[in-house]
Design a protein around this motif. Sequence first.
Motif, PDB file in Angstrom:
ATOM      1  N   LYS A 157       4.824  83.859  47.943  1.00  0.00           N
ATOM      2  CA  LYS A 157       3.875  83.750  49.050  1.00  0.00           C
ATOM      3  C   LYS A 157       2.604  82.994  48.667  1.00  0.00           C
ATOM      4  CE  LYS A 157       2.552  88.541  48.327  1.00  0.00           C
ATOM      5  NZ  LYS A 157       2.544  89.850  48.957  1.00  0.00           N
ATOM      6  N   GLU A 158       2.301  82.934  47.374  1.00  0.00           N
ATOM      7  CA  GLU A 158       1.081  82.245  46.942  1.00  0.00           C
ATOM      8  C   GLU A 158       1.138  80.728  47.137  1.00  0.00           C
ATOM      9  OE1 GLU A 158       3.930  82.728  43.621  1.00  0.00           O
ATOM     10  OE2 GLU A 158       3.021  84.164  44.991  1.00  0.00           O
ATOM     11  N   VAL A 159       2.330  80.149  47.358  1.00  0.00           N
ATOM     12  CA  VAL A 159       2.428  78.710  47.590  1.00  0.00           C
ATOM     13  C   VAL A 159       2.564  78.377  49.075  1.00  0.00           C
ATOM     14  CG1 VAL A 159       3.363  78.205  45.301  1.00  0.00           C
ATOM     15  CG2 VAL A 159       4.935  78.625  47.223  1.00  0.00           C
ATOM     16  N   ALA A 160       2.554  79.402  49.920  1.00  0.00           N
ATOM     17  CA  ALA A 160       2.599  79.185  51.368  1.00  0.00           C
ATOM     18  C   ALA A 160       1.236  78.687  51.845  1.00  0.00           C
ATOM     19  CB  ALA A 160       2.964  80.489  52.066  1.00  0.00           C
ATOM     20  N   PRO A 161       1.181  78.102  53.032  1.00  0.00           N
ATOM     21  CA  PRO A 161      -0.123  77.688  53.562  1.00  0.00           C
ATOM     22  C   PRO A 161      -1.074  78.883  53.644  1.00  0.00           C
ATOM     23  CG  PRO A 161       1.652  76.799  54.909  1.00  0.00           C
ATOM     24  CD  PRO A 161       2.276  77.760  53.948  1.00  0.00           C
ATOM     25  N   SER A 162      -2.346  78.620  53.457  1.00  0.00           N
ATOM     26  CA  SER A 162      -3.343  79.681  53.555  1.00  0.00           C
ATOM     27  C   SER A 162      -3.290  80.307  54.951  1.00  0.00           C
ATOM     28  CB  SER A 162      -4.746  79.121  53.295  1.00  0.00           C
ATOM     29  OG  SER A 162      -5.093  78.207  54.333  1.00  0.00           O
ATOM     30  N   HIS A 221       6.273  73.812  56.620  1.00  0.00           N
ATOM     31  CA  HIS A 221       5.643  73.707  55.299  1.00  0.00           C
ATOM     32  C   HIS A 221       6.659  73.633  54.158  1.00  0.00           C
ATOM     33  CE1 HIS A 221       6.500  77.977  55.579  1.00  0.00           C
ATOM     34  NE2 HIS A 221       6.365  78.039  54.262  1.00  0.00           N
ATOM     35  N   ALA A 222       7.855  74.179  54.343  1.00  0.00           N
ATOM     36  CA  ALA A 222       8.851  74.166  53.264  1.00  0.00           C
ATOM     37  C   ALA A 222       9.243  72.735  52.894  1.00  0.00           C
ATOM     38  CB  ALA A 222      10.080  74.974  53.662  1.00  0.00           C
ATOM     39  N   LEU A 223       9.268  71.842  53.863  1.00  0.00           N
ATOM     40  CA  LEU A 223       9.561  70.428  53.576  1.00  0.00           C
ATOM     41  C   LEU A 223       8.506  69.837  52.640  1.00  0.00           C
ATOM     42  CD1 LEU A 223      10.374  69.291  57.218  1.00  0.00           C
ATOM     43  CD2 LEU A 223      12.004  69.349  55.330  1.00  0.00           C
ATOM     44  N   LEU A 278      13.412  79.434  51.306  1.00  0.00           N
ATOM     45  CA  LEU A 278      13.633  80.117  52.574  1.00  0.00           C
ATOM     46  C   LEU A 278      12.340  80.197  53.366  1.00  0.00           C
ATOM     47  CD1 LEU A 278      15.684  83.008  51.003  1.00  0.00           C
ATOM     48  CD2 LEU A 278      16.614  81.100  52.319  1.00  0.00           C
ATOM     49  N   HIS A 279      12.435  79.963  54.660  1.00  0.00           N
ATOM     50  CA  HIS A 279      11.282  80.020  55.554  1.00  0.00           C
ATOM     51  C   HIS A 279      11.729  80.593  56.889  1.00  0.00           C
ATOM     52  CE1 HIS A 279      12.766  76.643  57.960  1.00  0.00           C
ATOM     53  NE2 HIS A 279      13.212  76.182  56.805  1.00  0.00           N
TER      54      HIS A 279
END
Length: 116
Positions: free
Chosen positions: A42-47, A106-108, A96-97
Amino acid sequence: MQIRLKRVYDDPDPGDGFRVLVDRLWPRGLSKERAALDLWAKEVAPSTALRKAFHHDDLSWPDFETAYRAELAGPTAGAVASLRAELALHPVVTLLHAVHDDTHNHALLLREALEA
């Protein structure tokens, strides 16, 4: 290493390899068993602020893309590097998203950052 993308709601497949959820929030209605995760990054997901701006405040895709790339290169660069090192241990990785849109998510962008 091959990095694939898949909706977390799709059934797990042995061909998925190492399965990594890359959303900040846990997907609604999905049990941990059904998700069959190897890692929740989760730390690399968008803020939270960026996610809300995109989904609720009508931030355009190009503006989101620019802002998220800046987050990946800035505040979350260490987390991206750590994730890249972990993923390098696996020949096949599936990010996975929960996003419905296969072309604007964002996964792309995260995959591009991990492959760079």
